[in-house]
Each structure stands twice: as structure tokens, then as C-alpha cells.
Design a protein around this motif. Structure first.
Motif, PDB file in Angstrom:
ATOM      1  N   TYR A 323      -0.801  86.538  89.701  1.00 43.79           N
ATOM      2  CA  TYR A 323      -0.674  85.741  88.763  1.00 43.79           C
ATOM      3  C   TYR A 323      -0.856  86.229  87.186  1.00 43.79           C
ATOM      4  CZ  TYR A 323      -0.603  81.600  91.981  1.00 43.79           C
ATOM      5  OH  TYR A 323      -0.178  80.926  93.018  1.00 43.79           O
ATOM      6  N   GLN A 324      -1.784  87.006  87.147  1.00 44.01           N
ATOM      7  CA  GLN A 324      -2.189  87.573  85.635  1.00 44.01           C
ATOM      8  C   GLN A 324      -0.944  88.079  85.193  1.00 44.01           C
ATOM      9  OE1 GLN A 324      -5.619  90.121  85.977  1.00 44.01           O
ATOM     10  NE2 GLN A 324      -5.266  90.953  84.095  1.00 44.01           N
ATOM     11  N   SER A 325      -0.291  88.872  86.223  1.00 40.85           N
ATOM     12  CA  SER A 325       0.924  89.625  85.628  1.00 40.85           C
ATOM     13  C   SER A 325       2.125  88.538  85.137  1.00 40.85           C
ATOM     14  CB  SER A 325       1.536  90.561  86.582  1.00 40.85           C
ATOM     15  OG  SER A 325       2.688  91.091  86.207  1.00 40.85           O
ATOM     16  N   ALA A 326       2.226  87.552  85.873  1.00 38.31           N
ATOM     17  CA  ALA A 326       3.390  86.575  85.752  1.00 38.31           C
ATOM     18  C   ALA A 326       2.770  85.774  84.286  1.00 38.31           C
ATOM     19  CB  ALA A 326       3.529  85.784  86.654  1.00 38.31           C
ATOM     20  N   GLU A 327       1.590  85.584  84.062  1.00 32.03           N
ATOM     21  CA  GLU A 327       0.988  85.019  82.882  1.00 32.03           C
ATOM     22  C   GLU A 327       1.407  85.561  81.619  1.00 32.03           C
ATOM     23  OE1 GLU A 327      -2.652  83.228  84.320  1.00 32.03           O
ATOM     24  OE2 GLU A 327      -1.313  81.743  85.717  1.00 32.03           O
ATOM     25  N   SER A 328       1.011  87.175  81.676  1.00 33.07           N
ATOM     26  CA  SER A 328       0.640  87.817  80.938  1.00 33.07           C
ATOM     27  C   SER A 328       2.100  88.685  80.622  1.00 33.07           C
ATOM     28  CB  SER A 328      -0.530  88.709  80.846  1.00 33.07           C
ATOM     29  OG  SER A 328       0.012  89.755  81.846  1.00 33.07           O
ATOM     30  N   GLY A 329       3.042  88.762  81.406  1.00 35.62           N
ATOM     31  CA  GLY A 329       4.377  89.418  81.301  1.00 35.62           C
ATOM     32  C   GLY A 329       4.080  90.992  81.368  1.00 35.62           C
ATOM     33  N   SER A 330       2.748  91.357  81.938  1.00 33.43           N
ATOM     34  CA  SER A 330       2.493  92.734  81.787  1.00 33.43           C
ATOM     35  C   SER A 330       2.012  93.378  83.127  1.00 33.43           C
ATOM     36  CB  SER A 330       1.303  93.169  80.707  1.00 33.43           C
ATOM     37  OG  SER A 330       0.292  92.291  81.178  1.00 33.43           O
ATOM     38  N   ILE A 331       2.251  94.797  83.134  1.00 39.93           N
ATOM     39  CA  ILE A 331       1.831  95.214  84.495  1.00 39.93           C
ATOM     40  C   ILE A 331       0.282  95.315  84.465  1.00 39.93           C
ATOM     41  CG2 ILE A 331       1.868  97.752  85.707  1.00 39.93           C
ATOM     42  CD1 ILE A 331       4.339  98.277  84.350  1.00 39.93           C
ATOM     43  N   VAL A 332      -0.226  94.638  85.960  1.00 35.59           N
ATOM     44  CA  VAL A 332      -1.636  94.998  86.165  1.00 35.59           C
ATOM     45  C   VAL A 332      -2.285  96.087  86.626  1.00 35.59           C
ATOM     46  CG1 VAL A 332      -3.540  93.605  87.066  1.00 35.59           C
ATOM     47  CG2 VAL A 332      -1.836  92.158  85.838  1.00 35.59           C
TER      48      VAL A 332
END
Ligand code: NAD
Length: 336
Positions: A323-332
Motif C-alpha cells: 500500500y505504501q509503495s502504491a500510494e507513494s509510487g516508490s520502492i519500499v
């Protein structure tokens, strides 16, 4: 034992407990008196309750199986742990990582066993693929694709799923990410893209994740409830695992194809239907029995269950990272 939450999916728990000889369903509990009473009648429980606190006060239980939705899990686990009753909890463990951690800590402090009902890795076709991997027939895996793509109307049986702002990753992706973990080990980084295709639901219904694992393996985990295709493959999870000596493919129609050192074998790994299972649900239903059997067996051996609370925190962390990656557009990057 007692079961709390006698709804849609709990019927599979009840059938499974009823077929495990070491287990006796002493009590059932549901806020909805009619559901509790129906479960009591169908599965021969001695008593039915509408209030879990009342049940814990009245019954002497070895363990409780919590099959309610996640918002209620923490409070119910606290009641069980306070009385030294061992616990199984349906996935997702709780709505937040902090609450999941509290559940794990509460059980540890009380000295009660905790297993998360994470059943997909116990599906017999997936167990068959994992067995081939463990036998070393393809060597060390460096790539895995775990895929669940369907257009099945899950909202008819579970209407609450249509109104959740977070849908496919927390409900279904959690299973497929767990299967991937069980094959490839822990993740180091994760990148995810989500899509919202069905306008009638609140959350995302497609999620595609790319994972780099500790040790260098790479996985693609893709989930969809917006895939219109015949024959409808629901509820099959498909796998492609590549290693230094070959490939394991779990293909549609429950075909397990193994390429090992230049030789190909293929077998049918579809589970038989049991007296209480029906196609196409049989593979999921049987995995509930396999998981519950594992609870009894691991307890008897004094071993932690494979899907212990501690283990499941790592799967839950992958969902939150997605979810964090999808929301931020970045690699977690996943914390240790
Ligand atoms: P459901 O709404 O059909 O059933 C939940 C039941 O719990 C309801 O009957 C409700 O009245 C009861 N309930 C809620 N809070 C309660 C409380 N505090 N005390 C007593 N009863 C209470 O939901 P469902 O679709 O069966 O899902 C239940 C859980 O199972 C969810 O966490 C869901 O994610 C999970 N699930 C898992 C799988 C799987 O393959 N592992 C499949 C489907 C659902």
C-alpha cells in the motif's frame, strides 16, 4: 474448543473441526443469535452464545478459533489470553500493524499459542509445489510468479468487501504474498502498482507487486478481481518457480509441471471433493482442514505453527509495504 463468528467462511472451520477426531466443539458464539444457534445445531456444540465475554466466563476451553472480521480480533484475543486460552485468528490479523503487534505481544505475555488462519500456503496443490522445491529438484529458486487473476463476484458472499477502501491487497493479496514468502523467503524491497477497475466497489481490485528477496531472488505477485476470462479460474493460485536446475509450474486445471535437469513430468494435483466441499471452492475448503490439522499436530509436537503470529507479522508487513509503495509510487525497503 469454541468458535467465535459463525458467518460465511466459518462454516469451513466448523466442518473441519468436526472432522478432526482430537477436537470437540464445545461452544459457538456469534452476535447474531440465529447464526450461533444454527452452528450449534449443525455441528453438535453443547452451547451457543451471543456474547464472547459471557462464553469465556462460563466455559473451560483449551483453545478458541476466531473467525470474525478483523476489527474485532484484538478485543477477542485479549479476552482469550486473559484466561490462558490458546488462539487461532482469521486473517487479516487486525486493521493496523500496531494492532497485529499487540495481538502477538498479548499472546506471548500470556503464554498462549497463537496461529493465524493463513490457509493458502496449505492448499494441497501449493503444498505439492513446495514439496518439489524442498526436494531440491529445481535447486535454489531465483524467480517466482504467484498469480491470482479472476472475475469472480466475491462480493455476493462477502458484501462488506465492496465498501472497504483497501480491498484486494489486504483481503486476497495477503494470501498470495504469504505463499510467495513461503517459497522465496523474506523480502528486502517491494514495489507495487494498484488499479481500481470496478466502479461499484470502494477499493483497489488489481495489484501487481515486484519483490526483491534476501539472497537476491525476485518475485512478481499479481492479484486481480477484474479479469474477465473463460473458463473462470477462481479460486486457483498459479505458480511459476524457476531455479538453477529447472522450473515448477502450477498451471490452470491443477496441473503441476516440473522441469528438472532437462526432464519434464506433469501430474494432476487437484484435491478430491470431501463430503462437505464443493467445486470450485474445494481447494480453499480443504486448505482449512489442512491448516486446522496442522494446528493440532504442531501443538502435539510442542512446535510453533508455520503461520504463527510472529511469522504472519512479516506477511502483514508486505501488505502494508505494498500500500505504501502504491500510494507513494516508490520502492519500499522492508525493515528488519
Ligand atoms: P461474515 O461477516 O460472514 O462473518 C463474521 C461473523 O462474525 C458474523 O456472523 C458476525 O455476526 C460475527 N461477529 C462479528 N463480531 C463478533 C463478536 N465480537 N462476537 C461474536 N460474533 C461476532 O465474515 P466472513 O466473510 O466469514 O469473514 C470472516 C473472516 O474470515 C474475515 O477476517 C475474512 O477476511 C476471513 N476470510 C478468510 C478466508 C480465507 O480463505 N482464509 C476466506 C473468507 C473470509
Amino acid at each position: 474448543m469454541a468458535l467465535i463468528g459463525c458467518g460465511f467462511f466459518a462454516q469451513n472451520h466448523l466442518h473441519s473441526w468436526a472432522s478432526i477426531p482430537e477436537v470437540e466443539i464445545v461452544a459457538v458464539c456469534d452476535r447474531d443469535a440465529a447464526k450461533a444457534e444454527a452452528a450449534k445445531q449443525s455441528f453438535g456444540a453443547a452451547r451457543a452464545y451471543t456474547d464472547a465475554a459471557e462464553m469465556f466466563a462460563a466455559e473451560k476451553l483449551d483453545f478458541v478459533d476466531i473467525a470474525t472480521t478483523m476489527q474485532t480480533h484484538l478485543a477477542l484475543v485479549e479476552m482469550a489470553a486473559a484466561r490462558g486460552v490458546h488462539v487461532i485468528v482469521q486473517k487479516p490479523l487486525a486493521p493496523s500493524f500496531a494492532d497485529c503487534q499487540t495481538i502477538v505481544d498479548t499472546c506471548a505475555k500470556a503464554g498462549v499459542r497463537l496461529m493465524v488462519h493463513e490457509n493458502f500456503r496449505f492448499q494441497s496443490p501449493i503444498l505439492a509445489a513446495r514439496r518439489v522445491l524442498a526436494e531440491g529438484r529445481i535447486g535454489r529458486p531465483h524467480y517466482c510468479q504467484a498469480s491470482f487473476r479472476s472475475g469472480y463476484d466475491v462480493f455476493s458472499g462477502q458484501p462488506y468487501l465492496a465498501t472497504e477502501k483497501r480491498f484486494i491487497l489486504i483481503d486476497l493479496g495477503i494470501h498470495i504474498l504469504d505463499v510467495c514468502r513461503s517459497i522465496m523467503g523474506e523480502a528486502e524491497t517491494l514495489y507495487c502498482q494498484t488499479q481500481h477497475i470496478n466502479p461499484k466497489i470502494a477499493g483497489e481490485d488489481v495489484a501487481t507487486s515486484l519483490i526483491r528477496h534476501v539472497g537476491g531472488g525476485v518475485s512478481v505477485v499479481d492479484c486481480s478481481y477484474a479479469s474477465r476470462r473463460l473458463p473462470e479460474p477462481f479460486p486457483q493460485t498459479l505458480l511459476r518457480i524457476e531455479g538453477e536446475h529447472g522450473t515448477i509450474e502450477l498451471l490452470e486445471g491443477y496441473r503441476l509441471r516440473v522441469t528438472s535437469h532437462g526432464e519434464v513430468t506433469e501430474e494432476n494435483v487437484e484435491p478430491e471433493t470431501l463430503s462437505w466441499t464443493q467445486k470450485p471452492w474445494h481447494v480453499l475448503q480443504e486448505s482449512v482442514l489442512n491448516l486446522q490439522r496442522h494446528w493440532v499436530d504442531s501443538w502435539r509436537k510442542g512446535a510453533a505453527p508455520e503461520t504463527s503470529g510472529t511469522d504472519n507479522l512479516r506477511t502483514y508487513a508486505l501488505v502494508m509495504a505494498a500500500y505504501q509503495s502504491a500510494e507513494s509510487g516508490s520502492i519500499v525497503t522492508l525493515a528488519s
